[in-house]
Scaffold this motif. Structure first.
Motif, PDB file in Angstrom:
ATOM      1  N   HIS A  27    -125.953   0.473   3.421  1.00 53.94           N
ATOM      2  CA  HIS A  27    -127.180  -0.169   3.093  1.00 53.94           C
ATOM      3  C   HIS A  27    -128.222   0.484   3.641  1.00 53.94           C
ATOM      4  O   HIS A  27    -128.579   0.424   4.645  1.00 53.94           O
ATOM      5  CB  HIS A  27    -127.204  -1.631   3.545  1.00 53.94           C
ATOM      6  CG  HIS A  27    -125.066  -2.126   3.300  1.00 53.94           C
ATOM      7  ND1 HIS A  27    -125.331  -1.652   1.920  1.00 53.94           N
ATOM      8  CD2 HIS A  27    -124.398  -2.995   3.420  1.00 53.94           C
ATOM      9  CE1 HIS A  27    -123.713  -2.520   1.666  1.00 53.94           C
ATOM     10  NE2 HIS A  27    -123.260  -3.196   2.528  1.00 53.94           N
ATOM     11  N   PHE A  67    -124.088   2.617  -2.558  1.00 55.33           N
ATOM     12  CA  PHE A  67    -123.748   3.071  -3.836  1.00 55.33           C
ATOM     13  C   PHE A  67    -123.501   2.423  -4.843  1.00 55.33           C
ATOM     14  O   PHE A  67    -123.533   2.833  -5.323  1.00 55.33           O
ATOM     15  CB  PHE A  67    -121.546   2.426  -3.429  1.00 55.33           C
ATOM     16  CG  PHE A  67    -120.496   3.616  -2.634  1.00 55.33           C
ATOM     17  CD1 PHE A  67    -120.978   5.230  -2.485  1.00 55.33           C
ATOM     18  CD2 PHE A  67    -120.152   3.239  -1.834  1.00 55.33           C
ATOM     19  CE1 PHE A  67    -120.344   5.905  -1.566  1.00 55.33           C
ATOM     20  CE2 PHE A  67    -119.906   4.265  -0.543  1.00 55.33           C
ATOM     21  CZ  PHE A  67    -119.723   5.599  -0.665  1.00 55.33           C
ATOM     22  N   ASP A  68    -124.554   1.136  -4.728  1.00 56.30           N
ATOM     23  CA  ASP A  68    -124.804   0.638  -5.511  1.00 56.30           C
ATOM     24  C   ASP A  68    -126.543   0.660  -6.480  1.00 56.30           C
ATOM     25  O   ASP A  68    -126.615   0.048  -6.622  1.00 56.30           O
ATOM     26  CB  ASP A  68    -123.959  -0.953  -5.336  1.00 56.30           C
ATOM     27  CG  ASP A  68    -122.602  -0.435  -6.285  1.00 56.30           C
ATOM     28  OD1 ASP A  68    -122.285   0.349  -7.102  1.00 56.30           O
ATOM     29  OD2 ASP A  68    -121.872  -1.702  -4.920  1.00 56.30           O
ATOM     30  N   ARG A  98    -129.855  -6.672  -6.280  1.00 58.02           N
ATOM     31  CA  ARG A  98    -131.017  -5.202  -5.993  1.00 58.02           C
ATOM     32  C   ARG A  98    -132.545  -6.240  -5.120  1.00 58.02           C
ATOM     33  O   ARG A  98    -132.911  -5.491  -4.082  1.00 58.02           O
ATOM     34  CB  ARG A  98    -131.516  -4.888  -7.442  1.00 58.02           C
ATOM     35  CG  ARG A  98    -132.872  -4.852  -6.912  1.00 58.02           C
ATOM     36  CD  ARG A  98    -132.517  -4.366  -9.079  1.00 58.02           C
ATOM     37  NE  ARG A  98    -134.024  -3.318  -9.039  1.00 58.02           N
ATOM     38  CZ  ARG A  98    -134.369  -1.682  -8.978  1.00 58.02           C
ATOM     39  NH1 ARG A  98    -132.405  -1.246  -9.381  1.00 58.02           N
ATOM     40  NH2 ARG A  98    -135.175  -1.447  -9.589  1.00 58.02           N
ATOM     41  N   GLN A 100    -128.296  -1.502  -2.353  1.00 55.96           N
ATOM     42  CA  GLN A 100    -126.754  -1.636  -1.412  1.00 55.96           C
ATOM     43  C   GLN A 100    -125.891  -0.076  -1.189  1.00 55.96           C
ATOM     44  O   GLN A 100    -126.309   0.923  -2.283  1.00 55.96           O
ATOM     45  CB  GLN A 100    -126.046  -2.787  -2.183  1.00 55.96           C
ATOM     46  CG  GLN A 100    -126.244  -3.828  -1.738  1.00 55.96           C
ATOM     47  CD  GLN A 100    -126.784  -4.535  -0.425  1.00 55.96           C
ATOM     48  OE1 GLN A 100    -125.280  -4.940   0.280  1.00 55.96           O
ATOM     49  NE2 GLN A 100    -127.473  -4.410   0.209  1.00 55.96           N
ATOM     50  N   LYS A 145    -123.420  -5.096 -12.014  1.00 55.67           N
ATOM     51  CA  LYS A 145    -123.180  -4.497 -11.145  1.00 55.67           C
ATOM     52  C   LYS A 145    -123.156  -5.736 -10.762  1.00 55.67           C
ATOM     53  O   LYS A 145    -123.796  -7.015 -10.535  1.00 55.67           O
ATOM     54  CB  LYS A 145    -123.676  -3.774 -10.454  1.00 55.67           C
ATOM     55  CG  LYS A 145    -123.094  -2.752 -10.648  1.00 55.67           C
ATOM     56  CD  LYS A 145    -124.045  -0.887  -9.829  1.00 55.67           C
ATOM     57  CE  LYS A 145    -123.797  -0.388 -10.132  1.00 55.67           C
ATOM     58  NZ  LYS A 145    -124.612   1.040  -9.349  1.00 55.67           N
ATOM     59  N   ASP A 146    -122.402  -6.430  -9.333  1.00 52.89           N
ATOM     60  CA  ASP A 146    -122.381  -7.608  -8.491  1.00 52.89           C
ATOM     61  C   ASP A 146    -123.438  -7.242  -7.488  1.00 52.89           C
ATOM     62  O   ASP A 146    -123.755  -8.330  -6.790  1.00 52.89           O
ATOM     63  CB  ASP A 146    -121.086  -8.168  -8.320  1.00 52.89           C
ATOM     64  CG  ASP A 146    -121.425  -9.708  -7.683  1.00 52.89           C
ATOM     65  OD1 ASP A 146    -121.495 -10.755  -8.769  1.00 52.89           O
ATOM     66  OD2 ASP A 146    -120.703  -9.641  -6.286  1.00 52.89           O
ATOM     67  N   ALA A 147    -123.614  -6.195  -7.005  1.00 49.07           N
ATOM     68  CA  ALA A 147    -124.891  -5.864  -6.352  1.00 49.07           C
ATOM     69  C   ALA A 147    -126.404  -6.578  -6.417  1.00 49.07           C
ATOM     70  O   ALA A 147    -126.569  -6.717  -7.267  1.00 49.07           O
ATOM     71  CB  ALA A 147    -124.802  -4.341  -5.804  1.00 49.07           C
ATOM     72  N   SER A 160    -131.692   6.355  -6.261  1.00 48.46           N
ATOM     73  CA  SER A 160    -130.836   5.029  -6.192  1.00 48.46           C
ATOM     74  C   SER A 160    -130.123   5.858  -4.536  1.00 48.46           C
ATOM     75  O   SER A 160    -130.286   6.736  -4.027  1.00 48.46           O
ATOM     76  CB  SER A 160    -129.866   5.648  -6.587  1.00 48.46           C
ATOM     77  OG  SER A 160    -129.050   7.220  -7.162  1.00 48.46           O
ATOM     78  N   ARG A 217    -129.773  -9.293  -9.734  1.00 51.59           N
ATOM     79  CA  ARG A 217    -128.071  -8.321  -9.165  1.00 51.59           C
ATOM     80  C   ARG A 217    -128.741  -7.135 -10.098  1.00 51.59           C
ATOM     81  O   ARG A 217    -129.224  -7.068 -11.093  1.00 51.59           O
ATOM     82  CB  ARG A 217    -127.322  -8.833  -9.568  1.00 51.59           C
ATOM     83  CG  ARG A 217    -127.138 -10.340  -8.871  1.00 51.59           C
ATOM     84  CD  ARG A 217    -125.421 -10.730  -8.927  1.00 51.59           C
ATOM     85  NE  ARG A 217    -125.433 -11.661  -8.386  1.00 51.59           N
ATOM     86  CZ  ARG A 217    -124.925 -11.729  -6.842  1.00 51.59           C
ATOM     87  NH1 ARG A 217    -125.204 -11.322  -5.993  1.00 51.59           N
ATOM     88  NH2 ARG A 217    -124.984 -13.448  -6.241  1.00 51.59           N
ATOM     89  N   GLU A 218    -128.330  -5.884  -9.609  1.00 49.83           N
ATOM     90  CA  GLU A 218    -128.477  -4.752  -9.955  1.00 49.83           C
ATOM     91  C   GLU A 218    -128.160  -4.370 -11.777  1.00 49.83           C
ATOM     92  O   GLU A 218    -126.101  -5.065 -11.790  1.00 49.83           O
ATOM     93  CB  GLU A 218    -127.527  -3.421  -9.597  1.00 49.83           C
ATOM     94  CG  GLU A 218    -127.984  -3.063  -7.922  1.00 49.83           C
ATOM     95  CD  GLU A 218    -129.386  -2.704  -8.147  1.00 49.83           C
ATOM     96  OE1 GLU A 218    -129.807  -2.405  -9.331  1.00 49.83           O
ATOM     97  OE2 GLU A 218    -129.556  -2.271  -7.026  1.00 49.83           O
ATOM     98  N   ASP A 244    -129.674   0.879  -7.420  1.00 53.06           N
ATOM     99  CA  ASP A 244    -130.056   1.180  -8.449  1.00 53.06           C
ATOM    100  C   ASP A 244    -132.261   1.791  -7.865  1.00 53.06           C
ATOM    101  O   ASP A 244    -132.277   1.839  -6.762  1.00 53.06           O
ATOM    102  CB  ASP A 244    -130.082   0.425  -9.403  1.00 53.06           C
ATOM    103  CG  ASP A 244    -130.318   1.554 -10.339  1.00 53.06           C
ATOM    104  OD1 ASP A 244    -130.565   2.828 -10.545  1.00 53.06           O
ATOM    105  OD2 ASP A 244    -130.502   0.700 -11.796  1.00 53.06           O
TER     106      ASP A 244
END
Length: 293
Positions: A220, A102-103, A56, A100, A52-54, A214, A48-49, A105
């Motif tokens: 997405h 907005f999230d 990667r 993802q 964050k929970d997103a 980013s 994950r990033e 990286d």
């Protein structure tokens, strides 16, 4: 799918090939529909990033997901790499990169072979990535950036960056990036960024220097990467977990071209869970460890 002499010449010159819309909307949807359930798993193979929970990147989905096991054997993915190597290939790495909305990286400037050499002791750069877009890719949602022709430099100096993001990477410093971009044409083509619809495909050399920014957009940008290696060039060390760097060097047997739309049998060895052995690592080269045993 066979590469033409012109495509082979272009690949040698620029280090990548781009195939817009190589897979149909229906084919790419079969894969995209599988991603949310895979990303929802609380497993070590979902990185994950940072903070964050997103997700990667997801690793090794071809070992527990039928659609991705099928993609791992798709002739449109595997055939072009065998054409370039004139040799059978095995799966060194399989990942679904999230980027993802907005999230997502950054992925810093790097060469893939730099990591495969330093971490996995892959003998030469006879390995490369072939990727498929599962979302439309535009200039806003963090597309890949390539420096055309940078693969001609071979392996360049890199440092192990373990802090910038949640995933450690052997990265290239800014001064060398500036030199490579200028050499490739500066503002007139020194950086290229292939964009296109879901189902588009990219093939690129393992020494091609690349990165991505980013994703600050509301869209997405999920892509699947098959890192295929010539069987004779298999890795010589198991320093990384097996879900990241695979240890089965069996040549890939491709399926028929309609395999994403029709049912064909595929093996799913991790369908009931990843084996504990996949987490075992060693800094000792394979040959030395076998001699010691």
């Amino acid at each position: 799918m066979k590469l033409t002499p012109q495509q082979i010449e272009q690949f040698d010159r620029e280090g990548y090939l781009f195939f817009p819309g190589q897979f149909t909307t229906q084919e790419s949807r079969v894969l995209a529909d599988e991603v949310p359930a895979i990303y929802a798993r609380r497993e070590v193979y979902n990185v994950r990033e940072k903070g964050k929970d997103a997700v990667r990147t997801n690793f090794a989905a071809h070992l527990y997901s039928k659609p991705f096991a099928t993609l791992a054997r798709h002739p449109r993915m595997v055939g072009p790499v065998m054409d370039l190597f004139n040799e059978q290939v095995y799966m060194h790495q399989f990942k679904i990169n999230g980027k993802q909305a907005f999230d997502g990286d950054v992925w810093q400037w790097h060469q893939d072979y730099g990591t495969w050499l330093n971490d996995d002791m892959m003998p030469t750069e006879r390995a490369m990535n072939i990727a498929i877009f599962l979302d439309d890719v535009n200039e806003f949602n963090g597309p890949l950036m390539f420096i055309p022709g940078s693969h001609k430099r071979g392996v360049v100096d890199a440092k192990h960056d373990t802090t910038t993001t949640s995933y450690p990477l052997w990265t290239v410093d800014n001064d060398l990036i500036a030199q490579l971009v200028q050499r490739a044409g500066g503002k007139a083509g020194g950086i290229v960024s292939p964009i296109g619809p879901a189902g588009s495909m990219i093939l690129f050399h393992s020494c091609l220097v690349h990165a991505s920014g980013s994703n600050l957009s509301p869209w997405h940008r999920v892509s699947v990467y098959l890192s295929l290696c010539a069987v004779s060039n298999h890795i010589r060390r198991f320093k990384r977990p097996e879900y990241i760097a695979h240890r089965d060097f069996t040549p890939i047997a491709t399926l028929p071209d309609d395999c994403l739309l029709k049912p064909y049998p595929v093996d799913l060895p991790w369908q009931d869970g990843m084996p504990a052995s996949a987490l075992q690592t060693s800094s000792v080269p394979i040959a030395e460890s076998r001699q010691a045993a």
